[in-house]
Scaffold this active site. Structure first.
Site, PDB file in Angstrom:
ATOM      1  N   ASN A 407      10.589  46.494  34.968  1.00  0.00           N
ATOM      2  CA  ASN A 407       9.984  46.688  33.640  1.00  0.00           C
ATOM      3  C   ASN A 407      11.041  46.623  32.541  1.00  0.00           C
ATOM      4  OD1 ASN A 407       7.253  46.838  34.113  1.00  0.00           O
ATOM      5  ND2 ASN A 407       7.203  49.019  34.374  1.00  0.00           N
ATOM      6  N   HIS A 412       6.918  44.759  30.558  1.00  0.00           N
ATOM      7  CA  HIS A 412       5.758  45.299  31.270  1.00  0.00           C
ATOM      8  C   HIS A 412       4.770  44.212  31.703  1.00  0.00           C
ATOM      9  CE1 HIS A 412       6.642  49.560  30.786  1.00  0.00           C
ATOM     10  NE2 HIS A 412       7.126  49.245  29.587  1.00  0.00           N
ATOM     11  N   GLU A 434     -11.689  49.760  55.523  1.00  0.00           N
ATOM     12  CA  GLU A 434     -10.402  50.329  55.152  1.00  0.00           C
ATOM     13  C   GLU A 434     -10.241  50.252  53.636  1.00  0.00           C
ATOM     14  OE1 GLU A 434      -7.546  48.247  57.557  1.00  0.00           O
ATOM     15  OE2 GLU A 434      -7.897  49.561  59.280  1.00  0.00           O
ATOM     16  N   GLU A 442       3.338  52.416  39.770  1.00  0.00           N
ATOM     17  CA  GLU A 442       3.651  51.439  40.821  1.00  0.00           C
ATOM     18  C   GLU A 442       3.356  51.982  42.216  1.00  0.00           C
ATOM     19  OE1 GLU A 442       7.601  53.639  40.040  1.00  0.00           O
ATOM     20  OE2 GLU A 442       5.753  53.149  38.997  1.00  0.00           O
ATOM     21  N   ARG A 459       1.520  47.712  61.602  1.00  0.00           N
ATOM     22  CA  ARG A 459       0.833  46.922  60.579  1.00  0.00           C
ATOM     23  C   ARG A 459       1.567  46.953  59.243  1.00  0.00           C
ATOM     24  NH1 ARG A 459      -5.398  48.479  60.347  1.00  0.00           N
ATOM     25  NH2 ARG A 459      -5.238  47.003  58.598  1.00  0.00           N
TER      26      ARG A 459
END
Length: 521
Positions: A407, A412, A434, A442, A459
């Protein structure tokens, strides 16, 4: 006696009832959705501002801690060269030029005489500055962070000072980093740009309620202790509040105290700006839906017949058309002649469209507008329901690495594109039932159902590797750090699971970022 005139009146009366039912069902549906979404948007804005104020307070604390550590390191270096004026000048020049942290830097000896200063145009070298003794709780022999005060030169400033001791423990003097409040300073970099372009802004008050940072410099130094939010802040560490400010503007405010300085950070959004989006959505639905309602009314007018009973039943149902279960009753009406069949068909089409638009409006208020993931409020309701139903799940909290640097360096807009790029990958990684949520700033959360901790780790590791292959809109590889917690392995309440995942996330950051950590049992 049978009268054609009476038949005509009955027909128009029936048409009037149908038309009124359309209008009422539309207004009730839109109004009830509007009121519900107004409340949800208000709660969401208050929570967003509270969390953002908390994050900013943490950022200020980190800045103070980093500044203190920097001064501590420099004080040690200075002690070894205290009699070398050139070395002292080099060190204060280095501190002054290391970014926008300090507006000026001084080294004074044990008698409060200025030995060197930066910038050198400050002209304090050789002067005696005993005014520091007048500061509340000031002790030159200890590290010190002042409240804002006015110096003899007329500047309003904050002082972060560090005592200098030589290897034998003898006091040599003080290293002082100064931040000028009425000039460009580090607080503008940290607090100046709110992530939402909706009139929100941030200001900071000291321990007495004096404004020490405000986007409007004319407000600096003002006494805000009587302000309702500031009064709450001085008694409570964190919170959120809806109130009317001194300009008679309703505001949605979140606040938090800095642990290091006990300064208060207030984030507030104009009530009208926060809720204007709901009104725009309702107007949009009405613009789209109104022609269909008018068209359906015309169809009813053209197909009306003399058979009153089936039409009366349709009118009764249409009055409650805001309820989707009424659709089933409408379909069950026996349309045994052509006219009733066409009216029934037109109503089903119109109500289906209206319900679809209302459902779309509700869905839009549950989605984060930037990333198209679930927003925090909706996510917490869903995960709370999973917890109450005692369904096993694994929760992953992740955070974009070095996002503040992105940023600060690229702006931004680029930061938002980085979040959007990650959100796409997060959605692609999900299986049926899910969840993916933008939790704030963030930070993101994934919820894998019917997945063990080991499976979730594999995963997320695979996801991390795939994401790392992306060159982000900032022009660098996109990486994230993640923490994993499982229900019920690591806790039996939603709050516990989120806290455990957050702790694991911070452990991942401490261990170098771009990695995944699992909560220990």
């Amino acid at each position: 006696m049978f009268s054609l005139r009476n038949i005509i009146k009955l027909k128009y009366l029936f048409i009037s009832v149908i038309a009124l039912a359309f209008v009422l069902s539309t207004l009730v549906g839109v109004y009830s959705t509007y009121k519900g979404n107004m409340k949800l948007m208000q709660e969401q804005t208050l929570e967003n501002n509270r969390v953002y104020a908390l994050k900013l307070a943490e950022t200020v604390d980190k800045f103070i801690a980093n500044s203190t550590n920097t001064l501590s390191y420099s004080a040690t270096e200075i002690a070894n060269n205290f009699n070398n004026i050139n070395k002292l000048q080099e060190e204060v020049n280095r501190l002054y030029l290391r970014g926008d942290t300090f507006s000026s830097v001084l080294i004074v000896d044990a008698e409060e005489n200025v030995l060197v200063n930066a910038p050198q145009t400050l002209g304090e070298t050789g002067k005696n500055i005993p005014f520091l003794k007048e500061l509340k709780n000031y002790d030159k022999y200890k590290p010190f962070i002042s409240d804002p005060f006015i110096s003899p030169t007329g500047r309003k400033l904050i002082v972060i000072s560090m005592p200098i001791y030589d290897e034998q423990g003898a006091f040599k003097g003080v290293l002082s980093g100064n931040i000028y409040l009425y000039e460009s300073n580090i607080f503008e970099s940290i607090l100046g740009q709110h992530p939402y372009e909706n009139g929100s802004y941030v200001y900071v008050v000291d321990t007495r309620g004096k404004i020490i940072y405000h986007p409007n410099k004319a407000r600096l130094g003002a006494d805000a202790s009587e302000n309702e939010v500031v009064a709450r802040l001085l008694n409570e560490k964190h919170g959120a509040l809806t109130f009317v400010n001194t300009l008679d503007q309703p505001m949605l405010s979140g606040f938090s105290q800095s642990e290091q300085t006990r300064w208060g950070i207030i984030v507030q959004t104009p009530y009208d700006a926060a809720l204007s989006m709901v009104g725009q959505q309702v107007v949009s639905v009405l613009k789209i839906g109104l022609p269909f309602i008018i068209l359906s009314t015309i169809v009813v007018f053209l197909l009306a017949s003399q058979i009153v009973r089936p039409l009366e039943r349709i009118a009764e149902i249409s009055e409650n058309s805001v309820k989707e279960q009424e659709m089933k009753k409408l379909k069950e009406i026996r349309a045994w002649y052509y006219e009733v069949y066409k009216i029934q068909e037109a109503l089903i089409h119109s109500f289906s469209f209206l319900h679809g638009k209302v459902n779309t409006l509700e869905e839009e208020t549950s989605i984060d507008s930037l990333t198209n993931l679930l927003n925090r409020a909706t996510f917490e309701k869903k995960i709370q329901l999973l917890t109450e139903q005692r369904k096993d799940y694994t929760l992953i909290m992740l955070d974009v690495d070095w996002f503040k640097s992105i940023n600060d360096t690229h702006g931004h807009i680029v930061g938002d594109k980085v979040l959007q790029a990650l959100a796409i990958k997060l959605k692609e990684s999900l299986k049926e039932n899910e969840l993916a949520c933008r939790y704030g700033g963030e930070e993101f959360i994934l919820v894998f159902t019917e997945t063990t901790v080991e499976e979730a780790y594999e995963r997320v590791e695979l996801l991390r590797g795939n994401v790392q292959q992306i060159i982000s809109p900032a022009g660098i590889p996109l990486t994230f750090s993640a923490g994993i917690a499982n229900y019920p392995l690591h806790g039996v309440q939603m709050k516990n699971i989120i806290e455990k995942a957050d702790e694991a996330l911070y452990k991942a950051k401490e261990n170098g970022r771009n990695r995944v950590e699992v909560t220990k049992v």
